[in-house]
Design an enzyme around this catalytic site. Structure first.
Site, PDB file in Angstrom:
ATOM      1  CB  THR A 163       0.934   2.839  -5.442  1.00  0.00           C
ATOM      2  OG1 THR A 163       0.666   2.219  -4.335  1.00  0.00           O
ATOM      3  CG2 THR A 163       2.396   2.715  -5.782  1.00  0.00           C
ATOM      4  CG  ASP A 188      -6.792  -0.047  -0.302  1.00  0.00           C
ATOM      5  OD1 ASP A 188      -6.525   1.355   0.728  1.00  0.00           O
ATOM      6  OD2 ASP A 188      -5.702  -0.387  -0.933  1.00  0.00           O
ATOM      7  CG  ASP A 190      -1.621   1.559   1.230  1.00  0.00           C
ATOM      8  OD1 ASP A 190      -3.212   0.634   0.901  1.00  0.00           O
ATOM      9  OD2 ASP A 190      -1.840   2.007   1.662  1.00  0.00           O
TER      10      ASP A 190
END
Lengths: 596, 564
Positions: B102, B413, B68
């Site tokens: 990211t 997520d 993550d």
């Protein structure tokens, strides 16, 4: 003796004049005091001032750049604001500190133009120093500078100022744009200038004598309002407008504009809640509704703002109750709970549908709010509540005790609004109060990539708000982009020739010094500074010397920094409030006259 | 150290504190770009389905294994201020939309890297910033055109969506379970909220939302080490790790009546300080008796409502336990406030704070089955088969704590992705398709642009290609060949649309990269979609932060602390 005094350098970082003089007297007696005199001191001071100006120089103008300041623990600050940069630097040299204070002063008084005031002041110092080298006595320089300032201010008032009886939105937006063009939000000026203008307009207030009196009666919160009014009145007087005493005037207290920062989304998603207020607080219990709104017949949602504890009542220190019967202890306990319960009951009965308090609320009491469908938030910021109270026409209640010794909750203290809702922003929640029924209040919610960006947006927006406020209050504007400075420079050059004394040279230097603004603007934009400034000056000279009315508009010519040419900046919408220009000149001239 | 100037006989004039260090001009700009690049490089390899995990050691010796982006950067200790600012981006992204942490860093890094040639070529930063900003607006409008609206209740579409999100994560082996869990959890806690009525039409409010999805509070993840990942489940109700207070109490109740309290069921002294002076022996007895009576009273008040289960956030005294056991009531004590809220929402109960104020409506009857179960060495209380629960507990089982932690992050997520779609049911093709479409679109638009900002405008388009490029890189295929092919596909679609419609309509080209095999696929068929809000947020944040960093020309270390 006078020379020695003026050349005296305070031995430490003291700016206190009295102390300084004392030291000088001491110095005559006591030889151990470190003293630097004569040319050395002056060169030192000027070098220091220039160093400070150089730090902020590159941040001037629409193509100026930002500074990144990193403190001892690694916290980062990214800014374009001259005052903020200087405030965060550890400036040690006494002369340099004067400039830092100058920027601070400009920030407080005008709110904008902090960078330019530092640049002008340091330029005046440098030129003053050169004059001394050429054998002109510092006192002459001082009086010369003063004369130049006086002439400059009266010229601005007479010739440069554009009096706009009723300021259209375009002018305001243009002024806001000019102020924010150098900032991080400069790329989205259309959006943010509208935001700033709408925000300031939304807090418009009648400024009457009765209003002032009314504010005084309102207590602590009113003090600020009265001061602001006085300030705005004096500002207008200084601005030279002839506002008659009978004319209806307005004031725009910026303190009523609440700026909230929440990271996430993009800067374009910042918004203004017109007539609304946002508080960074969340409902105290999950069972409470997330939304209350006014009833169909238009009765507003009542908001109670408390500055007291709704926790279980606790007897004051040293209060003793003696009971005979042990069973009475139970009653004391029960009473403790009931006191708070009764208080809440009274608040609810008064019609409150939203209860906000700066202190705690006992878990035991949540149920009453939940059952009554009331939004209750605890641990709110006291300043926020005060502002909300003003906005909704309510009062912050600190105690419920009345004159009879009973406890009552006056429904008068409740503020009114159209609706209140809890809104999720990013990871947290906020309470939005819409349609406040009291005096104007607005909230700007800023969004942006990260905290540093938000902080800088806040500073930039604050500057613009100040500018818009000044514009609205004084109804006058001057062209920006170096136009005013160029015009003044040409005018002062001419004016100097009418002076027959030694001051002539000094005034000429003053005229040249003002050109540092268009020069710096051009240099930052990577344009040919000397050529641009020369063209600018020649155009202004033509305008001022010509009798022809066609050339009249030449005095508004300023720099176009994107194209690298000159244009009519009034028409192009690069404008500043006149008062800001005059004040920055005044402040900038004070420094060299004080230091010499 | 801003010291300068020849000053005879004085030495240099120290204007700033001598500890202060300054970097300015080109050096500062290039340094900033290098720092941004370094941050982007750290997490570059964690993008896409072929991503690798990072193992991070903290100063205390603990380990975090994750891919993550936000989690990695949070643990990394950086000193360069620009790098810190980059890390903040990831955090903002995480809090706002919860995914794409990211990509935002990689994209922002690439935006800065692509600006470097311009900085070196002496293009003024404000010109670069202006070009970037035009490009951002253009990119957003391209995204709007590409977007596809989805029906939130279309299970297959939603599954495909979540799939593409957590496909990159560690838990991808158990994708089906994870996806079902995320969907179920979010749809359980989703709740309609009242909207602002039309009377306030004047209030411009971009935040007004019809749905409320509070994952943080009402979808609790309980991690129980042991068992298999396949045992993970979303309860149609809640569960907490507590045992009954008294062993004689019932451990399985069907359709229980549940009472929730946040007050103690034991004798509690008042707030005011009380001293008791007793002169009479009788009084002492009365005092003790009173305490007992007090507890008894409370219990009787509760028992009068005939609840089957009593749960309180505070303590329960032995005496109260005795009364409850006698009345055949199961009691729990010292439950967390958050857990209690969840139970309240799942069962329809109201939390009561005074026993003498209990009302029939406060009793929760929504729960179908209460049962105590023993998992491993611990007892857990399950409240299941709730009617229309608006809260739920997600049970995660797995080998070790580290594995569970990573699964939890993945699941969070996934849930956030679902939530974003519930808020804004628009989708964009994944697998680098959106980025490539934006890139090609920007290139076309950029060529029509006049002035110096054309260069930076085109640079944004090029920077967008970093996503398909990194995807290709991470799965090990020939980067240049793949990306060129993809670009050609998009360009061809553009040409075609131009021929047909005269350039008015934007082509819908959903070709992207299959991150596992590295082949080009049509995302429409392949079924990789990402929420519109996440993509948009990523692009906005990346460009805005790049602009902010580009505008810096001076870095001063050792300034005053804030608040001085």
């Amino acid at each position: 003796e006078g020379v020695i005094y003026f050349k005296e350098k305070p031995s430490k970082s003291n700016q206190n004049n009295a102390k300084c003089q004392l030291q000088i007297r001491l110095a005559r007696v006591c030889s151990s005091t470190v003293r630097e005199t004569g040319q050395d001191v002056r060169v030192g001071n000027v070098t220091a001032a220039l160093a400070v100006a150089n730090i902020v120089k590159t941040s001037l103008g629409p193509v100026g750049l930002d500074k990144m300041l990193v403190d001892d623990i690694g916290d980062v600050l990214i800014t374009n604001d001259g005052a903020t940069i200087l405030k965060s630097l550890e400036v040690e040299h006494p002369a340099a500190r004067v400039l830092v204070d100058l920027a601070k002063l400009q920030d407080q008084e005008v709110g904008d133009g902090t960078t330019s005031v530092v640049i002008i002041a340091s330029e005046l110092l440098r030129r003053g120093n050169d004059l001394v080298k050429n054998g002109i006595h510092p006192t002459t320089i001082i009086s010369g500078y003063r004369m130049a300032l006086k002439a400059a201010v009266s010229y601005i008032k007479k010739e440069m100022v554009v009096n706009v009886s009723e300021l259209g939105d375009d002018h305001l937006i243009n002024a806001a744009k000019t102020s924010m063009s150098s900032k991080i939000i400069g790329k989205e000026t259309d959006f943010f200038s509208r935001l700033a203008v709408d925000a300031v307009k939304s807090v418009k207030m009648n400024a009457t004598a009765a209003d002032v009196a009314g504010y005084d009666a309102m207590g602590s919160g009113g003090g600020g309002g009265a001061e602001r009014l006085a300030e705005s009145a004096s500002a207008t007087a200084a601005g030279g407008t002839t506002a008659g005493g009978t004319k209806q005037r307005y004031k725009y207290p910026l303190s009523a504009i609440h700026i909230l920062k929440a990271h996430g989304k993009s800067s374009m998603e910042s918004n203004l809640i017109d007539g609304g207020f946002a508080i960074n607080a969340m409902r105290a219990a999950q069972g409470m509704p997330t939304f209350v709104e006014m009833s169909m017949d238009g009765t507003p949602v009542k908001i109670a703002m408390l500055d007291m504890n709704l926790q279980r009542h606790r007897m004051g220190m040293g209060v003793q109750v003696i009971v005979k019967d042990p069973a009475e202890i139970e009653n004391i306990k029960r009473r403790e709970m009931d006191i708070t319960k009764e208080r809440i009951r009274k608040i609810i009965d008064a019609g409150a549908r939203v209860v906000l308090t700066t202190k705690g609320v006992d878990d035991l009491c949540m149920k009453y709010f939940v059952e009554a469908g009331i939004i209750c938030a605890r641990r709110c910021n006291r300043e926020d509540l005060k502002r909300l109270a003003k906005a909704t026409g309510g009062r912050v209640v600190t105690t419920m005790a009345d004159m009879e010794g009973n406890e009552t909750f006056d429904a008068e203290c409740l503020g009114g609004c159209d609706s209140v809702r809890e809104v999720r922003i990013g990871d947290g929640e906020m309470l939005y109060v819409y349609g406040c029924r009291g005096h104007g209040a607005s909230t700007i919610v800023l969004r942006g990539a990260n905290e540093y960006m938000l902080d800088e947006m806040d500073r930039a927006l604050h500057d613009s708000l100040c500018v818009v406020k000044r514009m609205l209050e004084s109804n006058t504007l001057v062209p920006g982009g170096g136009a005013a400075e160029a015009a003044l420079s040409v005018y002062l050059d001419d004016y100097a020739t009418t002076i027959e004394t030694r001051e002539q040279m000094v005034i000429q230097e003053y005229a040249d010094a003002l050109l540092v603004i268009p020069k710096t603007l051009a240099v930052n934009a990577a344009k040919d500074a000397s050529e641009l400034v020369a063209r600018l000056r020649s155009v202004h000279a033509k305008g001022q010397h010509s009798e022809d009315m066609v050339d009249y508009g030449f005095k508004f010519m300023g720099l176009d920094l994107i194209e690298g040419t000159i244009r009519d900046n009034l028409a192009a919408g690069v404008v500043e409030p006149a008062i800001s220009k005059i004040k920055s000149l005044r402040f900038a001239t004070e420094v060299p006259t004080m230091r010499r | 150290m801003a010291s300068a100037g020849p000053s005879p006989g004085m030495g240099p004039i120290m204007v700033l504190n001598s500890k202060t260090q300054r970097t300015h001009g080109r050096q500062a700009q290039i340094g900033n770009i290098a720092a941004a690049r370094a941050v982007a490089d750290i997490i570059r390899s964690t993008l896409g389905p072929r991503s690798m995990l990072k193992m991070l050691l903290d100063p205390m010796g603990g380990i975090v294994i994750t891919n993550d982006g936000n989690c990695i950067l949070r643990e990394v200790d950086v000193s360069h201020p620009t790098a810190k600012s980059m890390i903040e981006l990831s955090r903002a992204q995480d809090e706002e939309v919860g995914d794409g942490t990211t990509s935002v860093i990689i994209l922002a890094g690439e935006m800065l890297i692509n600006a470097e040639p311009f900085v070196r070529a002496n293009v003024h930063p404000t010109v670069i910033v202006r070009g970037y900003n035009y490009a951002l607006q253009e990119a957003l409008s391209i995204c709007e055109k590409l977007a596809l609206t989805v029906d939130v209740h279309d299970a297959d579409r939603m599954k495909a969506l979540v799939q593409s999100c957590i496909g990159t994560k560690f838990s991808s082996r158990w994708n089906d379970i994870m996806i079902d869990m995320a969907l179920k959890a979010v749809l359980t806690v989703a709740r309609e909220t009242p909207t602002i009525s039309s009377t306030h039409g004047g209030v411009s409010d971009v935040y007004s939302q019809k749905m409320e999805v509070d994952i943080k509070r009402y979808a609790k993840v309980e991690k129980i080490p042991g068992g298999e990942i396949a045992d993970c489940a979303v309860l149609s109700g809640v569960m907490f790790n507590k045992d009954v207070t008294h062993s004689k109490m019932r451990r399985r109740i069907e359709n229980p009546r549940i009472l929730l309290l946040d007050s103690p069921l034991e004798y509690k002294k008042g707030e005011s300080q009380t001293n008791v002076e007793i002169t009479d022996e009788e009084d002492w007895n009365t005092l003790l008796k009173m305490e007992e009576e007090y507890v008894e009273n409370m219990c009787m008040e509760i028992i009068a409502f005939k609840p089957d289960i009593v749960i309180t956030e505070k303590g329960v005294s032995d005496l109260a336990q005795h009364y409850f056991a006698k009345a055949n009531i199961t009691a729990f004590r010292r439950l967390r406030k958050t857990d209690n809220n969840r139970v309240a929402r799942a069962t329809g109960a109201t939390i009561v704070s005074r026993t003498d104020e209990i009302r029939e409506s406060d009793i929760g009857t929504g729960c179908g089955l209460f049962e105590m179960r023993k998992i491993g060495e611990e007892y857990f209380a399950f409240f299941e088969q709730c009617k229309d629960p608006k809260a739920c507990t997600i049970i995660l089982r797995g080998g070790s704590k580290d594995v569970l932690n990573e699964i939890e992050r993945n699941l969070t997520d996934a849930m956030l992705v679902v939530r974003n779609v519930v808020f804004d049911p628009r989708l964009l093709p994944g697998g680098g398709a959106t980025e490539m479409a934006v890139s090609v679109g920007l290139r076309k638009a950029g060529l029509k642009l006049e002035g110096v900002q054309q260069g930076p405008f085109l640079a944004v388009g090029e920077a967008m290609e970093v996503i398909p490029r990194t995807l290709a890189q991470n799965c090990g295929v020939s980067v240049i060949r793949t990306v060129t092919q993809l670009r050609a596909k998009h360009a061809a679609a553009y040409e075609e649309a131009e021929k047909e419609n005269g350039g008015g309509v934007f082509p819908k080209c959903n070709w992207g990269l299959d991150g596992t095999t590295g082949k080009l696929v049509d995302m429409e068929e392949f079924g990789i979609w990402e929420p519109f809000s996440v993509k948009i947020q990523t692009i906005k944040t990346a460009v805005e932060s790049a602009c902010m960093i580009l505008r810096i020309d001076d870095i001063v270390f050792g300034s005053k602390k804030k608040g001085h």
